[in-house]
Structures are given as structure tokens and as C-alpha cells.
Design a protein around this motif. Structure first.
Motif, PDB file in Angstrom:
ATOM      1  N   VAL A 260       1.474 -11.227  -2.205  1.00 22.35           N
ATOM      2  CA  VAL A 260       0.819 -10.389  -1.203  1.00 22.35           C
ATOM      3  C   VAL A 260      -0.641 -10.802  -1.002  1.00 22.35           C
ATOM      4  O   VAL A 260      -1.134 -10.833   0.122  1.00 22.35           O
ATOM      5  CB  VAL A 260       0.918  -8.893  -1.587  1.00 22.35           C
ATOM      6  CG1 VAL A 260       0.144  -8.024  -0.620  1.00 22.35           C
ATOM      7  CG2 VAL A 260       2.373  -8.454  -1.632  1.00 22.35           C
ATOM      8  N   VAL A 261      -1.339 -11.143  -2.089  1.00 24.72           N
ATOM      9  CA  VAL A 261      -2.754 -11.507  -2.001  1.00 24.72           C
ATOM     10  C   VAL A 261      -2.975 -12.612  -0.977  1.00 24.72           C
ATOM     11  O   VAL A 261      -3.874 -12.529  -0.146  1.00 24.72           O
ATOM     12  CB  VAL A 261      -3.304 -11.959  -3.378  1.00 24.72           C
ATOM     13  CG1 VAL A 261      -4.634 -12.677  -3.242  1.00 24.72           C
ATOM     14  CG2 VAL A 261      -3.457 -10.775  -4.295  1.00 24.72           C
ATOM     15  N   GLY A 262      -2.167 -13.637  -1.018  1.00 27.53           N
ATOM     16  CA  GLY A 262      -2.364 -14.765  -0.117  1.00 27.53           C
ATOM     17  C   GLY A 262      -1.796 -14.578   1.272  1.00 27.53           C
ATOM     18  O   GLY A 262      -1.978 -15.425   2.132  1.00 27.53           O
ATOM     19  N   SER A 263      -1.130 -13.469   1.507  1.00 28.13           N
ATOM     20  CA  SER A 263      -0.436 -13.303   2.781  1.00 28.13           C
ATOM     21  C   SER A 263      -1.254 -12.593   3.859  1.00 28.13           C
ATOM     22  O   SER A 263      -0.937 -12.690   5.030  1.00 28.13           O
ATOM     23  CB  SER A 263       0.859 -12.522   2.565  1.00 28.13           C
ATOM     24  OG  SER A 263       0.563 -11.164   2.271  1.00 28.13           O
ATOM     25  N   ASP A 264      -2.289 -11.866   3.467  1.00 33.58           N
ATOM     26  CA  ASP A 264      -3.006 -11.042   4.429  1.00 33.58           C
ATOM     27  C   ASP A 264      -4.498 -11.062   4.091  1.00 33.58           C
ATOM     28  O   ASP A 264      -4.889 -10.642   3.001  1.00 33.58           O
ATOM     29  CB  ASP A 264      -2.485  -9.604   4.368  1.00 33.58           C
ATOM     30  CG  ASP A 264      -3.028  -8.708   5.470  1.00 33.58           C
ATOM     31  OD1 ASP A 264      -4.083  -9.024   6.053  1.00 33.58           O
ATOM     32  OD2 ASP A 264      -2.399  -7.675   5.744  1.00 33.58           O
TER      33      ASP A 264
END
Length: 156
Positions: A117-121
Motif C-alpha cells: 500500500v505504501v508504494g501505491s498511493d
């Protein structure tokens, strides 16, 4: 945010992880086409889950080559099985998935989801920070009751 980043609902992720992890404790192999519809997991969800956390031995070797070290830092290198705890195998001509380390599977669907999730948004940091601040505020509100204490939110 998790569903948007990973492409799967969180309950489906945890359901599959619990089923597969529990089964892997008894035996390392499972079928990649097992039907989980009785648990509310469609075949599409199952396939998306396996695509995200399973790899071939060749793929895992390639991941390992990128991070391998032969110096004093070797013990701190990352194990590719943490990213891909399920390995595609061929057992006597039958496709299967092997889970050699069930603990890695459980880690992948807990703390591993955080990194997905950290790298997705790009807004994740702000959203996570606000949620954490709200949580801390609720805890402080329960602990420090009465008029003696004033709890204030973060401010510039």
C-alpha cells in the motif's frame, strides 16, 4: 486503500492466507485451482492472490541474485520468499504450489500488505498519519478523562 493497491478485498486476502497457511503446516503443497467459493472467495480473487504472492523457482532465484551479498552484510539481505512465500512447482506432471515457510505467508499478508500500500498511493503518508493521530487521540481521551487534561490535535 488496500483493495485499491492490491486488487483484492482484505477479507479474501486473510481468508486465503489462513486456509493456505493452516494447510501448509500439515503439508507444503496445495492446488492452484482449489475452489474457495464456499468461503466467499471467487476464482478470480484466488488467481489474483496467487499472482501477487507466488513465483516460480526461476523467478525467486532472479530476485535473490539482485540482493545477494558475499560480504559482512550477507546476513541482512532480504529473502525473496518473504515477497513470494508460495512457489509454483510441478509434482509428477501436476501443477501445484509449495509453501515451504508458512510464517512467511502470514507475514506477507500482514506487514507485507503495508509495503504494498505504501508504494501505491502518494497520499498514503498523509492518510496513515491522520488515522494514527485519530487513534492516539482516542486512546488519550480514554486514559486522560476529566477537566484536568486538555488533548489537542497536531498543529503547525
Amino acid at each position: 486503500m488496500v483493495e485499491q493497491a492490491v486488487g483484492l478485498p482484505v477479507p479474501a486476502i486473510f481468508t486465503l492466507a489462513l486456509i493456505l497457511g493452516g494447510a501448509a503446516i500439515r503439508g507444503p503443497y496445495t492446488s492452484p485451482v482449489q475452489d474457495y467459493s464456499a468461503f466467499g472467495v471467487t476464482n478470480e480473487m484466488r488467481d489474483a492472490f496467487f499472482q501477487r504472492i507466488a513465483s516460480t523457482p526461476k523467478g525467486i532465484r532472479a530476485e535473490l541474485r539482485v540482493v545477494q551479498r558475499f560480504d559482512e552484510a550477507w546476513q541482512y539481505t532480504w529473502n525473496a520468499l518473504e515477497k513470494f512465500p508460495l512457489v509454483h512447482v510441478d509434482v509428477d506432471g501436476t501443477r501445484g504450489l509449495c509453501c515451504p515457510l508458512p510464517d512467511f505467508l502470514f507475514r506477507r499478508v500482514t506487514e507485507g500488505l503495508f509495503y504494498d500500500v505504501v508504494g501505491s498511493d502518494p497520499r498514503f503518508g498523509d492518510r496513515y498519519g491522520r488515522a494514527f493521530q485519530d487513534y492516539v487521540g482516542k486512546v488519550l481521551g480514554e486514559v486522560f478523562t476529566g477537566e484536568r487534561f486538555v488533548i489537542e490535535s497536531e498543529r503547525t
